[in-house]
Design a protein around this motif. Structure first.
Motif, PDB file in Angstrom:
ATOM      1  N   PRO A 242       0.822  -1.217   0.000  1.00 46.37           N
ATOM      2  CA  PRO A 242       0.000   0.000   0.000  1.00 46.37           C
ATOM      3  C   PRO A 242       0.851   1.261   0.000  1.00 46.37           C
ATOM      4  N   GLY A 243       0.463   2.215  -0.844  1.00 51.01           N
ATOM      5  CA  GLY A 243       1.148   3.510  -0.884  1.00 51.01           C
ATOM      6  C   GLY A 243       0.323   4.626  -0.284  1.00 51.01           C
ATOM      7  N   GLY A 244      -0.895   4.304   0.129  1.00 53.90           N
ATOM      8  CA  GLY A 244      -1.801   5.267   0.731  1.00 53.90           C
ATOM      9  C   GLY A 244      -3.133   4.580   0.947  1.00 53.90           C
ATOM     10  N   ALA A 245      -4.066   5.266   1.597  1.00 54.22           N
ATOM     11  CA  ALA A 245      -5.381   4.681   1.855  1.00 54.22           C
ATOM     12  C   ALA A 245      -6.398   5.787   2.106  1.00 54.22           C
ATOM     13  N   SER A 246      -7.604   5.584   1.597  1.00 51.75           N
ATOM     14  CA  SER A 246      -8.703   6.528   1.812  1.00 51.75           C
ATOM     15  C   SER A 246      -9.988   5.754   2.046  1.00 51.75           C
ATOM     16  N   PHE A 247     -10.671   6.050   3.161  1.00 47.63           N
ATOM     17  CA  PHE A 247     -12.019   5.525   3.343  1.00 47.63           C
ATOM     18  C   PHE A 247     -12.991   6.353   2.508  1.00 47.63           C
ATOM     19  N   VAL A 248     -13.904   5.662   1.835  1.00 44.29           N
ATOM     20  CA  VAL A 248     -14.927   6.297   1.003  1.00 44.29           C
ATOM     21  C   VAL A 248     -16.214   5.489   1.154  1.00 44.29           C
ATOM     22  N   ASP A 249     -17.318   6.051   0.709  1.00 41.92           N
ATOM     23  CA  ASP A 249     -18.534   5.261   0.515  1.00 41.92           C
ATOM     24  C   ASP A 249     -18.910   5.448  -0.941  1.00 41.92           C
ATOM     25  N   PHE A 250     -18.251   4.680  -1.827  1.00 42.40           N
ATOM     26  CA  PHE A 250     -18.375   4.933  -3.265  1.00 42.40           C
ATOM     27  C   PHE A 250     -19.774   4.631  -3.788  1.00 42.40           C
ATOM     28  N   ASP A 251     -20.493   3.698  -3.133  1.00 49.69           N
ATOM     29  CA  ASP A 251     -21.830   3.346  -3.601  1.00 49.69           C
ATOM     30  C   ASP A 251     -22.937   3.923  -2.725  1.00 49.69           C
ATOM     31  N   ARG A 252     -22.583   4.768  -1.756  1.00 57.48           N
ATOM     32  CA  ARG A 252     -23.532   5.470  -0.898  1.00 57.48           C
ATOM     33  C   ARG A 252     -24.568   4.526  -0.270  1.00 57.48           C
ATOM     34  N   ASP A 253     -24.083   3.370   0.203  1.00 57.03           N
ATOM     35  CA  ASP A 253     -24.974   2.438   0.888  1.00 57.03           C
ATOM     36  C   ASP A 253     -24.920   2.593   2.399  1.00 57.03           C
ATOM     37  N   GLY A 254     -24.212   3.625   2.872  1.00 53.11           N
ATOM     38  CA  GLY A 254     -24.127   3.881   4.301  1.00 53.11           C
ATOM     39  C   GLY A 254     -23.039   3.105   5.005  1.00 53.11           C
ATOM     40  N   VAL A 255     -22.208   2.383   4.246  1.00 55.71           N
ATOM     41  CA  VAL A 255     -21.118   1.597   4.817  1.00 55.71           C
ATOM     42  C   VAL A 255     -19.820   2.012   4.133  1.00 55.71           C
ATOM     43  N   LEU A 256     -18.780   2.253   4.916  1.00 58.69           N
ATOM     44  CA  LEU A 256     -17.514   2.711   4.356  1.00 58.69           C
ATOM     45  C   LEU A 256     -16.800   1.612   3.584  1.00 58.69           C
ATOM     46  N   ASP A 257     -16.189   2.033   2.469  1.00 60.78           N
ATOM     47  CA  ASP A 257     -15.331   1.198   1.650  1.00 60.78           C
ATOM     48  C   ASP A 257     -13.904   1.737   1.783  1.00 60.78           C
ATOM     49  N   LEU A 258     -12.931   1.056   1.183  1.00 64.51           N
ATOM     50  CA  LEU A 258     -11.531   1.449   1.371  1.00 64.51           C
ATOM     51  C   LEU A 258     -10.780   1.383   0.047  1.00 64.51           C
ATOM     52  N   TRP A 259     -10.160   2.517  -0.306  1.00 63.39           N
ATOM     53  CA  TRP A 259      -9.342   2.654  -1.520  1.00 63.39           C
ATOM     54  C   TRP A 259      -7.875   2.561  -1.115  1.00 63.39           C
ATOM     55  N   VAL A 260      -7.160   1.565  -1.680  1.00 61.99           N
ATOM     56  CA  VAL A 260      -5.759   1.328  -1.309  1.00 61.99           C
ATOM     57  C   VAL A 260      -4.913   1.200  -2.574  1.00 61.99           C
ATOM     58  N   PRO A 261      -4.388   2.312  -3.111  1.00 64.93           N
ATOM     59  CA  PRO A 261      -3.442   2.223  -4.232  1.00 64.93           C
ATOM     60  C   PRO A 261      -2.162   1.504  -3.800  1.00 64.93           C
ATOM     61  N   GLN A 262      -1.508   0.864  -4.771  1.00 64.43           N
ATOM     62  CA  GLN A 262      -0.340   0.040  -4.475  1.00 64.43           C
ATOM     63  C   GLN A 262       0.936   0.635  -5.078  1.00 64.43           C
ATOM     64  N   HIS A 263       2.022   0.492  -4.310  1.00 66.10           N
ATOM     65  CA  HIS A 263       3.349   0.901  -4.786  1.00 66.10           C
ATOM     66  C   HIS A 263       3.940  -0.255  -5.601  1.00 66.10           C
ATOM     67  N   ASP A 264       5.197  -0.516  -5.524  1.00 71.82           N
ATOM     68  CA  ASP A 264       5.834  -1.598  -6.256  1.00 71.82           C
ATOM     69  C   ASP A 264       6.786  -2.346  -5.338  1.00 71.82           C
ATOM     70  N   TYR A 265       7.357  -3.419  -5.831  1.00 72.47           N
ATOM     71  CA  TYR A 265       8.349  -4.149  -5.039  1.00 72.47           C
ATOM     72  C   TYR A 265       9.382  -4.774  -5.975  1.00 72.47           C
ATOM     73  N   THR A 266      10.529  -5.095  -5.405  1.00 73.90           N
ATOM     74  CA  THR A 266      11.635  -5.679  -6.156  1.00 73.90           C
ATOM     75  C   THR A 266      11.792  -7.134  -5.749  1.00 73.90           C
ATOM     76  N   PRO A 267      11.487  -8.062  -6.635  1.00 77.57           N
ATOM     77  CA  PRO A 267      11.586  -9.476  -6.277  1.00 77.57           C
ATOM     78  C   PRO A 267      13.035  -9.953  -6.254  1.00 77.57           C
ATOM     79  N   THR A 268      13.235 -11.123  -5.702  1.00 83.97           N
ATOM     80  CA  THR A 268      14.553 -11.736  -5.709  1.00 83.97           C
ATOM     81  C   THR A 268      15.036 -11.890  -7.151  1.00 83.97           C
ATOM     82  N   GLY A 269      16.236 -11.446  -7.401  1.00 81.03           N
ATOM     83  CA  GLY A 269      16.774 -11.513  -8.751  1.00 81.03           C
ATOM     84  C   GLY A 269      16.705 -10.198  -9.487  1.00 81.03           C
ATOM     85  N   GLY A 270      16.034  -9.188  -8.878  1.00 86.92           N
ATOM     86  CA  GLY A 270      16.008  -7.867  -9.477  1.00 86.92           C
ATOM     87  C   GLY A 270      14.750  -7.587 -10.264  1.00 86.92           C
TER      88      GLY A 270
END
Length: 694
Positions: A242-270
């Motif tokens: 995760p590179g950040g996070a925002s609670f939202v209610d994108f569908d306005r159903d009265g229950v919070l949802d969560l937006w989590v954009p992703q960063h990157d990673y370097t696997p073994t071997g480069g």
């Protein structure tokens, strides 16, 4: 009171009950509402409204007898309060705006670069969550601390991290706390308290002791426990970056949802692996399901350069943001990207009751700016000097660097996706008070990269149904000038930012954290006239080198916005300007000008059909001839920043305001009320406002 660094016993805070006035608050006399014109007339007559309502002719009275029906309420049923009026205050150069209060507020010894605020114990005083960053755990046996949850005890902070349960462990033991670095506050189960998402990079499970990102549920008194182990947001068995996070209610159903954009990673071997950003739909019980693909948020791997140029490939997120940019009641989702990858903007839409998203990253102007030039990149000039017959190299100037490093791929680095920026925070705010939300972006930019590389900027919303921003006016023309103490070579290390009206004149100002490089410091800008800002000198404002991390709230409850900032010790060099301090100690700056002006604060509580924290509620405040618009946010910024969910409005010369609240329910219910200034109000959806001045 326990000083920072000690661990008070875990126990209930007691006293305050949900839904009741805050302890120590008072019930204001209910009086007939006066119009803003009448109050301003009184101001003119007195050369400034009196702060003593009995000593002015502002029309304030006491008791039920002063109302038309003797009930103590206005004729239209609005619960009123006595105005606290003052002459308008506007900052001018030479006037102190802030003073440091780090020691006074009990923050000595707290270190970090990532800050968030939320009233986790429900006492009406906003608390503070600080992290250093990275995957380091809290060693309570006398080792390194990585995170602090600090309870605000009436203006002084107390360390409650360990005994809050916030960093409890699932997988490993010993006297240590679970590592986490990305956070967001929201009431996911609608029980009236703030729960918290705690995200961590799980690429190396050994480094995080087998722990994962977690949703921690609040018992109402600031003590947390794990939500379900089966929740999708834990990403158990998968890599989570995760590179950040925002609670939202994108569908306005009265229950919070969560937006989590992703960063990157370097696997073994480069190499580098870029990940799919994620949206999780809340079920209302603390669990979430992944709906990323189902609602149109799918992006491509980094295989096609055309996809990258068009903003259709994965982001490289360093930040999350969520707000309603076109005013249709559906939240837009944003991910700001590191490494010159295009920033992503997803426009929400509703068709037949179904909510989906379409990619408007490039079309909106958010992905990158319009300057695709590359000819003044110093490493491009090095390449062309060595390869004068290469495409488009004719006439390129001589480089101003020693060409010892091959840092230019001629075919690749002239593409649009390589001419963006290293984007940190994106702040969503109505900067020009025209009723729609604009963006303030922060970027890391180096002098050698040339004008084509994106720098921090102000993006003004043009107000169209399909979101689009005007980037035609250079930031310098708007007064967003950045001085470079190390010129002619310089680096702008802007990663964090916040919008605030620090002098309560009704016009948004902003703060940008300059960090990680020589010459960088915290930049405070005051909106001197509509659409034009001026830098506040450090001697008047906030004097802080390498400013990384910022949070804004009325921490001391005196009617203005204070600022707490973090400090980075990256790339320290005592021979260059604005060097690092000895530690990463955070610093608190008390606002010393705004309390003399006019203001009001709104703590919103969602009713049936809305999420209880009212995240996504849109509030319009008209005071005099100025109209301001704000939204209750659920987290934004570089690896998780968040300001108080209580909204603060400066009123300028006005002593009262017309307030309109659009609640985030299915019908977008609108509630309107007139309120006098100088008070904090709790507004529960569908009910009369209640004064909750501590």
């Amino acid at each position: 009171m326990s000083p920072v660094g000690t661990r008070p016993p875990r126990q209930a805070s007691g006293g305050q009950q949900r839904g009741e006035p805050l302890e120590g608050s008072w019930s204001a006399p209910r009086c007939p509402r006066r119009t803003a014109a009448a109050l301003l007339a009184a101001t003119a007559a007195l050369a400034g409204c009196s702060t003593d309502p009995k000593g002015s002719d502002a029309g304030v009275c006491e008791g039920a007898d002063c109302t038309p029906d003797g009930s103590g309420a206005d004729a239209d049923g609005v619960d009123a309060a006595p105005p606290t009026c003052a002459a308008a205050v506007t900052w001018t150069e030479g006037t102190p705006a802030f003073r440091e209060v780090t020691e006074e507020w009990g923050l000595a010894g707290v270190e970090g670069t990532r800050l968030a605020a939320g009233d986790v114990d429900g006492d009406g005083w906003v608390d503070l969550l600080v992290r250093r960053g990275g995957s380091t755990y809290n060693d309570y046996a006398g080792g390194t601390r990585n995170s602090w949850l600090l309870s605000n005890d009436h203006g002084r902070f107390v360390d409650v991290t360990h005994d809050s349960g916030l960093d409890d462990r699932r997988a490993f033991t010993a006297d240590a706390g679970r590592p986490f670095e990305v956070v967001a506050f929201g009431d996911v189960d609608n029980d009236g308290d703030l729960d918290v998402y705690t995200g961590v990079d799980t690429y190396n499970p050994v480094a995080v002791f087998g722990e994962t990102s977690e949703l921690m549920l609040n018992n109402g008194e600031g003590v947390f426990s794990f939500a379900s182990s089966t929740s999708a947001l834990r990403r158990a068995g998968a890599v989570d970056v995760p590179g950040g996070a925002s609670f939202v209610d994108f569908d306005r159903d009265g229950v919070l949802d969560l937006w989590v954009p992703q960063h990157d990673y370097t696997p073994t071997g480069g190499g580098i692996v870029f990940a799919q950003d994620r949206l999780y739909r809340g079920r209302g019980d603390g669990t979430f399901e992944d709906v990323t693909d189902a609602i149109g948020l799918t992006t491509a791997d980094w295989d096609s350069r055309d996809d990258l140029d068009a903003g259709l490939a994965h982001s490289r997120a360093w930040s999350a943001t969520a707000c309603d940019l076109n005013g249709d009641g559906i939240t837009e989702l944003l991910a700001a990207s590191y490494g010159r990858a295009p920033n992503h903007l997803w426009q929400g839409r509703e068709t037949g009751g179904a909510f989906t998203f379409m990619n408007r990253s490039v079309a909106s102007g958010y992905a990158y700016d319009n300057d695709q030039s590359w000819d003044d990149n110093q490493f491009a000039r090095c390449y062309c000097q060595a390869n004068p017959d290469a495409e488009d190299c004719a006439g390129i100037g001589d480089p101003q660097v020693v060409c010892s490093t091959d840092n230019w791929r001629h075919a690749e680095d002239r593409r649009p996706y390589r001419l963006g920026g290293n984007s940190g925070a994106t702040v969503c705010a109505d900067l020009d008070n025209d009723g729609d939300f604009d963006l303030l972006t922060t970027e890391i930019k180096h002098w050698w990269a040339g004008r084509g590389a994106d720098g921090s900027d102000l993006l003004f919303n043009v107000g169209e149904p399909d979101v689009r921003f005007d980037r035609s006016v250079a930031r310098e023309v708007r007064g967003f000038v950045v001085r470079h103490p190390t010129s002619p070579t310089w680096d702008e290390g802007h990663m964090t930012a916040a919008a605030l009206d620090f002098d309560n004149d009704g016009w948004p100002d902003f703060y940008v954290g300059g960090s990680d490089y020589a010459g960088n410091y915290g930049l405070l800008y005051h909106q001197a006239e509509p659409g034009f800002w001026e830098e506040v000198p450090v001697e008047d404002g906030i004097d802080h080198n390498r400013s990384h991390g910022v949070v804004v709230a009325d921490f001391d409850h005196d009617g203005d916005l204070d600022v707490i900032v973090g400090h980075s010790r990256a790339r320290c060099d005592a021979t260059l300007p604005n060097d690092c301090y000895p530690t990463s100690q955070i610093r608190a700056f008390e606002n010393v000008i705004g309390q003399d002006g006019n203001w009001l604060q709104l703590a919103l509580v969602g009713g049936p059909g809305s999420n209880r924290a009212a995240i996504g509620a849109r509030v319009t405040v008209r005071a005099g001839d100025v109209t301001q618009t704000q939204e209750v946010g659920g987290g934004y910024g570089h690896f998780g920043a968040q300001n108080d969910t209580t909204l603060h409005f400066g009123l300028g010369a006005a002593c009262e305001a017309e307030v309109s609240i659009r609640w985030p329910d299915a019908s977008l219910t609108v509630q309107q009320v007139s309120l006098v200034g100088g008070h904090r109000y709790r507004v529960t959806q569908g009910e009369l406002p209640v004064v909750v001045d501590p």
